[in-house]
Design a protein around this motif. Structure first.
Motif, short mmCIF file in Angstrom:
data_model
loop_
_atom_site.label_atom_id
_atom_site.label_comp_id
_atom_site.label_asym_id
_atom_site.label_seq_id
_atom_site.Cartn_x
_atom_site.Cartn_y
_atom_site.Cartn_z
N GLN A 26 -5.86 1.95 -7.88
CA GLN A 26 -6.98 2.88 -7.96
C GLN A 26 -7.01 3.84 -6.78
N LYS A 27 -6.83 3.33 -5.58
CA LYS A 27 -6.91 4.16 -4.37
C LYS A 27 -5.78 5.17 -4.28
N PHE A 28 -4.58 4.74 -4.69
CA PHE A 28 -3.41 5.59 -4.48
C PHE A 28 -2.92 6.27 -5.75
N GLY A 29 -3.52 5.95 -6.88
CA GLY A 29 -3.26 6.69 -8.11
C GLY A 29 -1.93 6.44 -8.79
N MET A 82 -1.71 10.90 13.12
CA MET A 82 -1.50 9.62 12.46
C MET A 82 -0.41 9.80 11.39
N THR A 83 0.52 8.90 11.35
CA THR A 83 1.60 8.98 10.37
C THR A 83 1.10 8.59 8.98
N GLU A 84 1.88 8.92 7.97
CA GLU A 84 1.51 8.55 6.60
C GLU A 84 1.37 7.04 6.47
N LEU A 85 2.32 6.32 7.06
CA LEU A 85 2.28 4.85 6.98
C LEU A 85 1.02 4.30 7.65
N ALA A 86 0.67 4.85 8.79
CA ALA A 86 -0.55 4.41 9.49
C ALA A 86 -1.79 4.73 8.67
N SER A 87 -1.80 5.87 8.02
CA SER A 87 -2.94 6.24 7.15
C SER A 87 -3.07 5.27 5.98
N ILE A 88 -1.94 4.92 5.39
CA ILE A 88 -1.95 3.97 4.27
C ILE A 88 -2.44 2.60 4.75
N GLN A 89 -1.96 2.17 5.93
CA GLN A 89 -2.41 0.89 6.48
C GLN A 89 -3.92 0.90 6.70
N ASN A 90 -4.45 2.01 7.21
CA ASN A 90 -5.90 2.11 7.43
C ASN A 90 -6.67 1.97 6.14
N THR A 144 2.84 -8.88 4.17
CA THR A 144 1.95 -8.46 5.24
C THR A 144 1.29 -7.14 4.85
N VAL A 145 0.34 -6.70 5.65
CA VAL A 145 -0.25 -5.38 5.43
C VAL A 145 0.84 -4.32 5.48
N ASP A 146 1.78 -4.46 6.42
CA ASP A 146 2.85 -3.48 6.56
C ASP A 146 3.77 -3.44 5.34
N THR A 147 4.15 -4.59 4.78
CA THR A 147 5.03 -4.55 3.61
C THR A 147 4.32 -3.89 2.43
N LEU A 148 3.02 -4.12 2.30
CA LEU A 148 2.27 -3.47 1.24
C LEU A 148 2.17 -1.97 1.49
N ALA A 149 1.93 -1.58 2.73
CA ALA A 149 1.85 -0.14 3.07
C ALA A 149 3.19 0.54 2.82
N ARG A 150 4.27 -0.11 3.14
CA ARG A 150 5.60 0.48 2.90
C ARG A 150 5.88 0.60 1.40
N TYR A 151 5.45 -0.36 0.63
CA TYR A 151 5.58 -0.26 -0.82
C TYR A 151 4.81 0.96 -1.34
N VAL A 152 3.57 1.10 -0.90
CA VAL A 152 2.74 2.23 -1.33
C VAL A 152 3.39 3.55 -0.91
N ALA A 153 3.85 3.63 0.33
CA ALA A 153 4.50 4.86 0.80
C ALA A 153 5.71 5.21 -0.03
N GLY A 154 6.49 4.20 -0.40
CA GLY A 154 7.65 4.42 -1.25
C GLY A 154 7.27 4.93 -2.64
N ARG A 155 6.19 4.42 -3.17
CA ARG A 155 5.72 4.87 -4.49
C ARG A 155 5.17 6.29 -4.42
N LEU A 156 4.60 6.68 -3.30
CA LEU A 156 4.00 8.00 -3.16
C LEU A 156 5.02 9.08 -2.83
N SER A 157 6.20 8.68 -2.36
CA SER A 157 7.20 9.68 -1.98
C SER A 157 8.06 10.15 -3.13
#
Length: 94
Positions: A61-64, A1-9, A81-94
């Motif tokens: 809280q979930k992603f710190g 599972m990719t990081e983006l897919a994990s974040i979406q889950n 969308t769920v995807d735009t939010l997941a991409r935002y989170v992934a960008g913040r985590l990288s």
């Protein structure tokens, strides 16, 4: 599972279905995907402004990390969308 897919889950299962109790409102995991609109009532979940804030708090809280500005522009850009939010989170985590 990719990081983006994990974040979406996490967003779908932990934040939307469990955190906002969408499962109790009849939504199931297979009804929500990356393309699911968060605020569009006709083609999405139809979340209101209170639910938007709850999602933002849960993401922090979930992603710190802290979202500095929770304004209309943030939600219109990063929470369409769920995807735009997941991409935002992934960008913040990288």
């Amino acid at each position: 599972m990719t990081e983006l897919a994990s974040i979406q889950n996490v967003i779908i299962n932990d934040i939307l279905l469990d955190g906002l109790d969408l499962a109790d409102l009849g939504y199931e995991k297979d009804q929500i995907s990356g393309a699911t609109a968060l605020f569009d009532e006709a083609d999405g979940l139809g979340l209101d402004s209170l639910a938007a804030l709850e999602v933002a708090v849960a993401v922090q809280q979930k992603f710190g990390f802290k979202i500095e500005t929770l304004d209309r522009a943030f939600f219109e850009t990063n929470c369409v969308t769920v995807d735009t939010l997941a991409r935002y989170v992934a960008g913040r985590l990288s």
